[in-house]
Design a protein around this motif. Structure first.
Motif, PDB file in Angstrom:
ATOM      1  N   UNK A   1      48.963 -13.158 -32.983  1.00 16.70           N
ATOM      2  CA  UNK A   1      48.808 -14.386 -32.204  1.00 16.70           C
ATOM      3  C   UNK A   1      49.501 -14.248 -30.860  1.00 16.70           C
ATOM      4  N   UNK A   2      48.963 -14.947 -29.859  1.00 11.30           N
ATOM      5  CA  UNK A   2      49.562 -14.927 -28.517  1.00 11.30           C
ATOM      6  C   UNK A   2      49.679 -16.355 -27.982  1.00 11.30           C
ATOM      7  N   UNK A   3      49.919 -16.474 -26.689  1.00 13.39           N
ATOM      8  CA  UNK A   3      50.080 -17.787 -26.082  1.00 13.39           C
ATOM      9  C   UNK A   3      48.836 -18.644 -26.163  1.00 13.39           C
ATOM     10  N   UNK A   4      47.653 -18.023 -26.146  1.00  9.79           N
ATOM     11  CA  UNK A   4      46.412 -18.793 -26.278  1.00  9.79           C
ATOM     12  C   UNK A   4      46.332 -19.484 -27.639  1.00  9.79           C
ATOM     13  N   UNK A   5      46.746 -18.786 -28.675  1.00 13.50           N
ATOM     14  CA  UNK A   5      46.750 -19.361 -30.015  1.00 13.50           C
ATOM     15  C   UNK A   5      47.729 -20.538 -30.080  1.00 13.50           C
ATOM     16  N   UNK A   6      48.905 -20.359 -29.479  1.00 21.98           N
ATOM     17  CA  UNK A   6      49.888 -21.441 -29.466  1.00 21.98           C
ATOM     18  C   UNK A   6      49.367 -22.632 -28.663  1.00 21.98           C
ATOM     19  N   UNK A   7      48.656 -22.355 -27.567  1.00 19.07           N
ATOM     20  CA  UNK A   7      48.069 -23.434 -26.775  1.00 19.07           C
ATOM     21  C   UNK A   7      47.036 -24.219 -27.558  1.00 19.07           C
ATOM     22  N   UNK A   8      46.189 -23.505 -28.284  1.00 19.40           N
ATOM     23  CA  UNK A   8      45.205 -24.169 -29.142  1.00 19.40           C
ATOM     24  C   UNK A   8      45.909 -25.023 -30.182  1.00 19.40           C
ATOM     25  N   UNK A   9      46.974 -24.496 -30.766  1.00 20.23           N
ATOM     26  CA  UNK A   9      47.709 -25.236 -31.787  1.00 20.23           C
ATOM     27  C   UNK A   9      48.291 -26.528 -31.221  1.00 20.23           C
ATOM     28  N   UNK A  10      48.789 -26.476 -29.994  1.00 18.53           N
ATOM     29  CA  UNK A  10      49.351 -27.665 -29.357  1.00 18.53           C
ATOM     30  C   UNK A  10      48.307 -28.774 -29.247  1.00 18.53           C
ATOM     31  N   UNK A  11      47.130 -28.419 -28.739  1.00 13.71           N
ATOM     32  CA  UNK A  11      46.085 -29.421 -28.527  1.00 13.71           C
ATOM     33  C   UNK A  11      45.500 -29.929 -29.838  1.00 13.71           C
ATOM     34  N   UNK A  12      45.300 -29.033 -30.791  1.00 10.50           N
ATOM     35  CA  UNK A  12      44.775 -29.441 -32.097  1.00 10.50           C
ATOM     36  C   UNK A  12      45.827 -30.253 -32.853  1.00 10.50           C
ATOM     37  N   UNK A  13      47.101 -29.896 -32.690  1.00  9.92           N
ATOM     38  CA  UNK A  13      48.167 -30.646 -33.340  1.00  9.92           C
ATOM     39  C   UNK A  13      48.226 -32.080 -32.856  1.00  9.92           C
ATOM     40  N   UNK A  14      48.099 -32.289 -31.542  1.00  4.54           N
ATOM     41  CA  UNK A  14      48.066 -33.648 -31.004  1.00  4.54           C
ATOM     42  C   UNK A  14      46.890 -34.423 -31.578  1.00  4.54           C
ATOM     43  N   UNK A  15      45.735 -33.760 -31.629  1.00  2.00           N
ATOM     44  CA  UNK A  15      44.535 -34.392 -32.171  1.00  2.00           C
ATOM     45  C   UNK A  15      44.706 -34.768 -33.642  1.00  2.00           C
ATOM     46  N   UNK A  16      45.218 -33.847 -34.441  1.00  2.00           N
ATOM     47  CA  UNK A  16      45.409 -34.116 -35.864  1.00  2.00           C
ATOM     48  C   UNK A  16      46.417 -35.240 -36.084  1.00  2.00           C
ATOM     49  N   UNK A  17      47.472 -35.271 -35.269  1.00  2.00           N
ATOM     50  CA  UNK A  17      48.453 -36.350 -35.384  1.00  2.00           C
ATOM     51  C   UNK A  17      47.788 -37.699 -35.145  1.00  2.00           C
ATOM     52  N   UNK A  18      46.950 -37.761 -34.134  1.00  2.00           N
ATOM     53  CA  UNK A  18      46.247 -39.012 -33.825  1.00  2.00           C
ATOM     54  C   UNK A  18      45.285 -39.410 -34.942  1.00  2.00           C
ATOM     55  N   UNK A  19      44.533 -38.442 -35.444  1.00  2.00           N
ATOM     56  CA  UNK A  19      43.567 -38.742 -36.508  1.00  2.00           C
ATOM     57  C   UNK A  19      44.266 -39.211 -37.779  1.00  2.00           C
ATOM     58  N   UNK A  20      45.352 -38.550 -38.134  1.00  2.00           N
ATOM     59  CA  UNK A  20      46.089 -38.937 -39.335  1.00  2.00           C
ATOM     60  C   UNK A  20      46.730 -40.311 -39.164  1.00  2.00           C
ATOM     61  N   UNK A  21      47.252 -40.603 -37.981  1.00  2.00           N
ATOM     62  CA  UNK A  21      47.832 -41.916 -37.753  1.00  2.00           C
ATOM     63  C   UNK A  21      46.763 -43.000 -37.759  1.00  2.00           C
ATOM     64  N   UNK A  22      45.579 -42.687 -37.218  1.00  2.00           N
ATOM     65  CA  UNK A  22      44.500 -43.661 -37.212  1.00  2.00           C
ATOM     66  C   UNK A  22      44.103 -44.059 -38.630  1.00  2.00           C
ATOM     67  N   UNK A  23      44.021 -43.073 -39.505  1.00  2.00           N
ATOM     68  CA  UNK A  23      43.693 -43.354 -40.914  1.00  2.00           C
ATOM     69  C   UNK A  23      44.840 -44.117 -41.588  1.00  2.00           C
ATOM     70  N   UNK A  24      46.065 -43.693 -41.316  1.00  2.00           N
ATOM     71  CA  UNK A  24      47.228 -44.330 -41.925  1.00  2.00           C
ATOM     72  C   UNK A  24      47.363 -45.787 -41.490  1.00  2.00           C
ATOM     73  N   UNK A  25      47.018 -46.094 -40.245  1.00  2.00           N
ATOM     74  CA  UNK A  25      47.113 -47.477 -39.756  1.00  2.00           C
ATOM     75  C   UNK A  25      46.173 -48.409 -40.520  1.00  2.00           C
TER      76      UNK A  25
END
Length: 260
Positions: A233-257
């Motif tokens: 893995x390199x910085x591109x993989x970490x960058x993808x993880x950052x953006x997908x992590x934000x998205x997953x956090x939002x989706x999980x919170x939306x369901x939890x709400x």
């Protein structure tokens, strides 16, 4: 270690290293620089720095809703635009590059070469579009529940996703991303994640905790995809993880709400 004049060698200072990390990951006019080795020693603190970034984005959203009287959808788009702008578009190229590497046929070496190529293919553009649209939709959803503090949580959790991927990955060297990966171990990951969960609970109760867990799942997912396609893995993989992590956090919170 690759030579990069962006960093300067000096004695290790935790405060200077944290400010250097914030300088590295945002366009805020801090202008504090330190060596890459010293800066990445505090990778586990990255989520806490982005509590501040998320707070600025939440203020932006509050002003848009309460003072400018914009609707939730337009506010969500503005908040997302603010987040990617203040972070200097740092991770968007990672989304596109990793997606291009995953989409191409061939062995790990070929996929890595495509990922590191400066040109962008249809897979990269389409993936960035999907991530961006879904992220705006996720912000819009939590705003519909008047959960504006979720903006702080999702930005903080995006960095938890990144260090989750770093923990589960083997570094591709040379590259700046390799330093972040090598400095992430189980001990500092657990300390960081437990503290992030506590902050999320204080801000958003169980909904916040669910958001952080969603981001961790996003980090695990990206680490698995990277390992399967690139082995390393390199910085591109970490960058993808950052953006997908934000998205997953939002989706999980939306369901939890809805359910909590």
């Amino acid at each position: 270690m690759e030579d990069d004049s962006y960093f300067e060698d000096e004695e290790f200072s935790p405060v200077r290293s944290l400010l250097g990390l914030l300088t590295f990951s945002t366009i805020l006019p801090i202008n504090v620089y330190t060596s890459i080795e010293y800066m990445t020693k505090l990778t586990w603190c990255w989520p806490f720095l982005h509590v501040f970034v998320g707070s600025l984005a939440a203020i932006c959203g509050y002003v848009s809703l309460e003072f400018l009287h914009l609707n939730s959808f337009l506010t969500a788009a503005i908040v997302y635009g603010f987040l990617i702008l203040i972070t200097g578009y740092n991770h968007l190229d990672g989304v596109m590059d990793m997606a291009d590497g995953v989409m191409v046929h061939g062995d790990a070496e070929r996929k890595i070469n495509v990922m590191k190529d400066s040109s962008v293919g249809a897979g990269g553009v389409a993936t960035l579009f999907l991530v961006a649209v879904l992220t705006v939709g996720g912000i819009y959803n939590i705003l519909d529940y008047n959960f504006i503090l979720g903006i702080i949580i999702c930005e903080m959790a995006s960095k938890t996703s990144l260090i989750t991927t770093a923990l589960l990955s083997r570094p591709l060297v040379p590259g700046i991303g390799s330093y972040f990966i090598r400095e992430t171990n189980l001990a500092n990951f657990l300390i960081s994640t437990i503290l992030v969960l506590c902050i999320a609970f204080l801000i958003g109760n169980l909904v916040g905790v669910v958001g952080v867990l969603g981001a961790c799942l996003g980090g695990i997912l990206i680490a698995g995809i990277a390992r399967r396609n690139f082995v390393l893995a390199n910085g591109d993989v970490l960058g993808m993880s950052n953006e997908v992590g934000r998205l997953f956090a939002l989706l999980f919170m939306a369901v939890a709400l809805y359910f909590i």
